[in-house]
Design a protein around this motif. Structure first.
Motif, PDB file in Angstrom:
ATOM      1  N   ALA A  72     -14.208 -19.716   4.182  1.00  0.00           N
ATOM      2  CA  ALA A  72     -14.858 -20.829   3.327  1.00  0.00           C
ATOM      3  C   ALA A  72     -15.825 -21.689   4.635  1.00  0.00           C
ATOM      4  N   ARG A 107     -18.584 -22.735   2.326  1.00  0.00           N
ATOM      5  CA  ARG A 107     -18.745 -23.764   1.464  1.00  0.00           C
ATOM      6  C   ARG A 107     -18.918 -24.915   2.116  1.00  0.00           C
ATOM      7  N   ASP A 155     -10.068 -20.393  -3.756  1.00  0.00           N
ATOM      8  CA  ASP A 155      -9.867 -21.742  -4.088  1.00  0.00           C
ATOM      9  C   ASP A 155      -8.507 -22.134  -3.624  1.00  0.00           C
ATOM     10  N   VAL A 167     -12.359 -27.025  -1.271  1.00  0.00           N
ATOM     11  CA  VAL A 167     -12.565 -26.742  -2.836  1.00  0.00           C
ATOM     12  C   VAL A 167     -13.825 -25.971  -3.048  1.00  0.00           C
ATOM     13  N   GLY A 168     -13.691 -25.524  -4.394  1.00  0.00           N
ATOM     14  CA  GLY A 168     -15.139 -24.390  -4.581  1.00  0.00           C
ATOM     15  C   GLY A 168     -15.039 -23.021  -4.172  1.00  0.00           C
ATOM     16  N   GLY A 169     -13.846 -22.463  -4.166  1.00  0.00           N
ATOM     17  CA  GLY A 169     -13.735 -21.274  -3.708  1.00  0.00           C
ATOM     18  C   GLY A 169     -14.252 -19.971  -4.550  1.00  0.00           C
ATOM     19  N   THR A 172     -12.757 -20.281  -8.115  1.00  0.00           N
ATOM     20  CA  THR A 172     -13.124 -21.480  -9.023  1.00  0.00           C
ATOM     21  C   THR A 172     -13.722 -21.115 -10.359  1.00  0.00           C
TER      22      THR A 172
END
Length: 173
Positions: A72, A107, A155, A167-169, A172
């Motif tokens: 991430a 991310r 995520d 968030v947003g892995g 997702t």
């Protein structure tokens, strides 16, 4: 599965608790012995702090490598014992070739000047698997590859124990 793959648990690595240098040195030495004996390593546990001594052992055995890194986030320069700076130190030590390395699922802000190809999570989620695999193969080329996967690439809903949830892995979408 044993007909094709013989997996052995090498046991626990004994080191002086709280001594990051001792742990790093012993992990590297243990891995070097395994590789010299013709073994391959599949390493679980810890966080990416363990990656730098593992990379040192693998580079000693295989030479400079490509890196395929699912995560991430990454960090810039910092402590050699930090779980986020290993991919700052590894190219500087000549362990990996950043021009043949790819980071997937990032991310957070990252150092775009480090030579790595970064395929962020939003980009990966919008592309097909075959297209991504072809691009990764093209980046890696013929170099030996070190593959590393951090659970926070997914995520946080699927990895609630991760220490640095973002968030947003990749799961997702």
């Amino acid at each position: 599965m044993r007909e094709r793959l013989n997996v052995v648990d090498c046991g626990d690595l004994v080191f002086n608790f709280g001594d990051a240098q001792d742990m790093s040195d012993k992990l590297q030495a243990h891995t070097e012995k395994l590789l010299a004996a013709g073994k391959k390593c599949l390493t679980f546990g810890g966080d990416h702090f363990v990656t730098l001594p593992l990379l040192r052992a693998h580079a000693k055995h295989f030479g400079k490598m490509a890196l395929v890194h699912f995560d991430a986030h990454t960090y810039g320069n910092g402590s050699k014992f930090d779980h986020g700076t290993m991919f700052f130190h590894a190219p500087n030590e000549g362990l990996i070739d950043p021009n043949h390395s790819v980071q997937i699922g990032i991310r957070t802000d990252h150092d775009s000047d480090n030579g790595f190809t970064v395929l962020d999570a939003a980009q990966v989620n919008d592309r097909g698997v075959t297209d991504l695999v072809d691009q990764i193969k093209g980046i890696v080329g013929d170099l030996p590859v070190y593959l590393t996967f951090d659970i926070d690439c997914l995520d946080p809903a699927f990895a609630p124990g991760t220490g640095t949830p973002v968030v947003g892995g990749l799961t997702t979408d």
